[in-house]
Every structure is written in structure tokens, then in C-alpha cells.
Write a protein that holds these residues in place. Structure first.
Motif, short mmCIF file in Angstrom:
data_model
loop_
_atom_site.label_atom_id
_atom_site.label_comp_id
_atom_site.label_asym_id
_atom_site.label_seq_id
_atom_site.Cartn_x
_atom_site.Cartn_y
_atom_site.Cartn_z
N SER A 34 0.42 -1.64 -0.08
CA SER A 34 0.08 -0.05 0.08
C SER A 34 1.03 0.79 -0.49
O SER A 34 0.49 1.81 -1.16
CB SER A 34 -1.19 0.41 1.20
OG SER A 34 -1.33 1.38 1.34
N PHE A 35 1.81 1.16 1.12
CA PHE A 35 2.78 2.26 1.12
C PHE A 35 3.12 2.22 -0.64
O PHE A 35 3.61 4.09 -1.09
CB PHE A 35 3.81 2.13 2.07
CG PHE A 35 5.22 2.82 2.14
CD1 PHE A 35 4.87 4.94 2.34
CD2 PHE A 35 6.44 2.84 1.37
CE1 PHE A 35 6.24 5.44 1.75
CE2 PHE A 35 7.18 3.73 1.18
CZ PHE A 35 7.49 4.51 1.20
N ALA A 36 3.87 1.61 -1.30
CA ALA A 36 5.01 1.45 -2.37
C ALA A 36 3.69 1.93 -3.27
O ALA A 36 4.29 3.29 -4.49
CB ALA A 36 5.50 0.09 -3.11
N MET A 37 2.46 1.65 -3.56
CA MET A 37 1.52 2.18 -4.13
C MET A 37 1.10 3.63 -4.61
O MET A 37 0.82 4.39 -5.21
CB MET A 37 0.66 1.29 -4.55
CG MET A 37 0.66 -0.13 -5.09
SD MET A 37 -1.07 -1.50 -4.64
CE MET A 37 -1.79 -0.51 -5.69
N THR A 38 1.49 4.39 -3.25
CA THR A 38 0.86 5.65 -2.67
C THR A 38 2.04 6.18 -2.58
O THR A 38 1.18 7.39 -3.30
CB THR A 38 0.54 5.84 -1.15
OG1 THR A 38 -0.54 4.79 -0.79
CG2 THR A 38 -0.40 7.02 -0.98
N ALA A 39 2.98 6.36 -2.35
CA ALA A 39 4.50 7.12 -3.49
C ALA A 39 4.52 7.26 -4.25
O ALA A 39 4.49 8.01 -5.09
CB ALA A 39 5.11 6.37 -2.19
#
Length: 273
Positions: free
Chosen positions: A31-36
Motif C-alpha cells: 500500500s505504501f509503495a502504491m501510494t508513493a
């Protein structure tokens, strides 16, 4: 000594709170990678618009694509760093309105550090990376006659610019003690200022250029130091030494923003009063 101790305590508080939010984000790495990545892509649209302009013209305001890439990358990287570190300050108005700021006041830690680190958004690193990539592109493509001073000017410009933008985040938050619902006004100077600086000063009226040089010194974020690196004339026929003023301007802006913050905090009245 008391002020130094308070700064240390503020940095410690900021580190602990931001670290807590980073650990929370890392619990969901995908989720963090996709948001970044999404943050990276959204900010990239600004430069895509510039590329579309250059599909129709060879120069914009007398500047080449690589020169504008340098301006864009310097401003974008500086703003990205400030947004990463201080972007949460725009939530202060909501805290004032709903009374949750009171919970921060009773904690034995500097309020400004608590507000700045609240919901620390590491995903905003995408904006920093995007700006850094464009800056690198500009530096690689441009044929610059490098000197030690010009080499030093690049990190100096980015760090000083980040400090100037950070002072705007703090000053805007201080204004929200009075206005309570002024996040849009704050964004006009932070996000709006960053957007303006992505373009050369030749595109704007002299009145606006004077305003962002002598009143709200955004020109010191990238215009003046970058034009020194490019060997181009400064707006308003300013002397060459003004390109070396960003650290002093940043220090003055931070001092004024700190004063505004302390004034706003002292004027705050709880929702229960």
C-alpha cells in the motif's frame, strides 16, 4: 541554553512521532509503495504539461527545456522536502476547530513538533524523487561551465529553498490560529509558489517578480541561485551577490515564522473557553 534544549526536545519529539507513523506505514508495504508511486505520478503531470508546451515551441520565455528542467527540479525537490517534513502543518486549522489541539497542549513536548510530525506521510517521498530526477536531467543535459561555487550552489539552493518553504508552512499554520479555516490560503503560497517557480521569471510581470523577491522571497528558492549557475541575467537587474543570499533569507524566514507561531499559539483559546 534553554532555547537549545527546547530545540533538541522538539527534534526528539518529531523523530519519535514520525518514526511511529513510518512504522505504521511499513506494516502495509505494498500500500505504501502504491501510494508513493501515485504521488510520484501525480506530480509528474506538471512536467508533462511543460513537455507539451515544448512540443509546440523551441523556447519558453527565452529558456530551453533543459534550463526550465533545472528551475523545475530545484523548486520541486526543495518543496518536496518541506512538504515531507512540514506538510502536516496544514491540518492545524481542523485541530483548532474541533478542539483536538488541546490534547497536544497538555503533553510535555513542543506543540509545533507534534503538529508537524502528526500523520507523517512518508509516501510524499515520491514528490522529492520526481523533482530530483528532473533536476538531475537538467544538470546532465545543460552545458554548464562548472566552478566550485556553482557546484556548491546546487545543494545550497535545494536546502535553503526547503527551509524557505518550511517557513511558509509554519507561518500559514500560525495564521490558522486566527482564521481557523485557512488551509486553502496556506496552499496558495506553498503549492502555488512551487508551481510559479517551475517557470522562468521572464514569463511574469515585473510587479510579481518584485513581490516574490522583496516581499515574499520565493525568488531565492531557485530563480536567483539557478540563474547564477546558468550564467543568465537576474530579474530586476539585481547584483550577482544576491545569488548567495538564500541561506540568510531562509534563516530570516524561519525566524519570522517562529515568531508568528509563538504569537499565534499564545493567542489560542481552547474551544472550552
Amino acid at each position: 541554553m534553554a532555547d537549545l534544549a527546547q530545540v533538541r526536545e522538539g527534534l526528539r519529539t518529531y523523530r519519535l512521532i514520525s518514526g511511529m507513523w513510518i512504522r505504521s506505514l511499513m506494516a502495509y508495504r505494498v500500500s505504501f509503495a502504491m501510494t508513493a508511486l501515485g504521488n510520484f505520478a501525480v506530480t509528474a503531470f506538471d512536467f508533462a504539461a511543460i513537455l507539451l508546451m515544448f512540443s509546440q515551441v523551441d523556447r519558453l520565455g527565452g529558456y530551453s527545456l533543459a534550463e526550465i528542467a533545472l528551475l523545475y527540479g530545484a523548486s520541486g525537490t526543495a518543496f518536496g522536502l518541506s512538504d515531507l517534513a512540514m506538510g502536516s502543518m496544514d491540518r492545524l486549522g481542523k485541530r483548532v476547530r474541533d478542539g483536538t489541539l488541546d490534547t497536544l497542549l497538555v503533553r510535555p513536548a513542543p506543540v509545533i513538533a507534534q503538529v508537524a510530525a502528526d500523520r507523517f506521510g512518508l509516501h510524499r517521498i515520491g514528490r522529492v524523487l520526481q523533482g530530483a530526477l528532473i533536476l538531475t536531467y537538467g544538470l546532465v543535459v545543460l552545458d554548464i561551465g562548472w566552478t566550485p561555487l556553482k557546484v556548491l550552489m546546487i545543494p545550497l539552493m535545494v536546502l535553503s529553498g526547503a527551509a524557505i518553504f518550511a517557513s511558509l508552512w509554519v507561518a500559514g499554520a500560525a495564521f490558522q490560529f486566527v482564521a481557523q479555516d485557512a488551509a486553502e490560503v496556506q496552499s496558495a503560497f506553498t503549492y502555488g509558489g512551487n508551481t510559479m517557480l517551475q517557470y522562468p521569471p521572464t514569463l511574469f510581470s515585473k510587479e510579481l517578480v518584485r513581490g516574490v523577491t522583496f516581499v515574499l522571497p520565493l525568488a531565492f528558492v531557485n530563480w536567483l541561485p539557478a540563474l547564477y549557475v546558468l550564467g543568465r541575467p537576474y530579474p530586476l537587474d539585481l547584483p550577482e551577490w544576491t545569488a548567495f543570499l538564500p541561506p540568510l533569507v531562509a534563516a530570516a524566514c524561519l525566524a519570522l515564522a517562529g515568531l508568528a507561531w509563538r504569537t499565534g499559539l499564545r493567542s489560542y483559546r481552547s474551544t472550552g473557553s
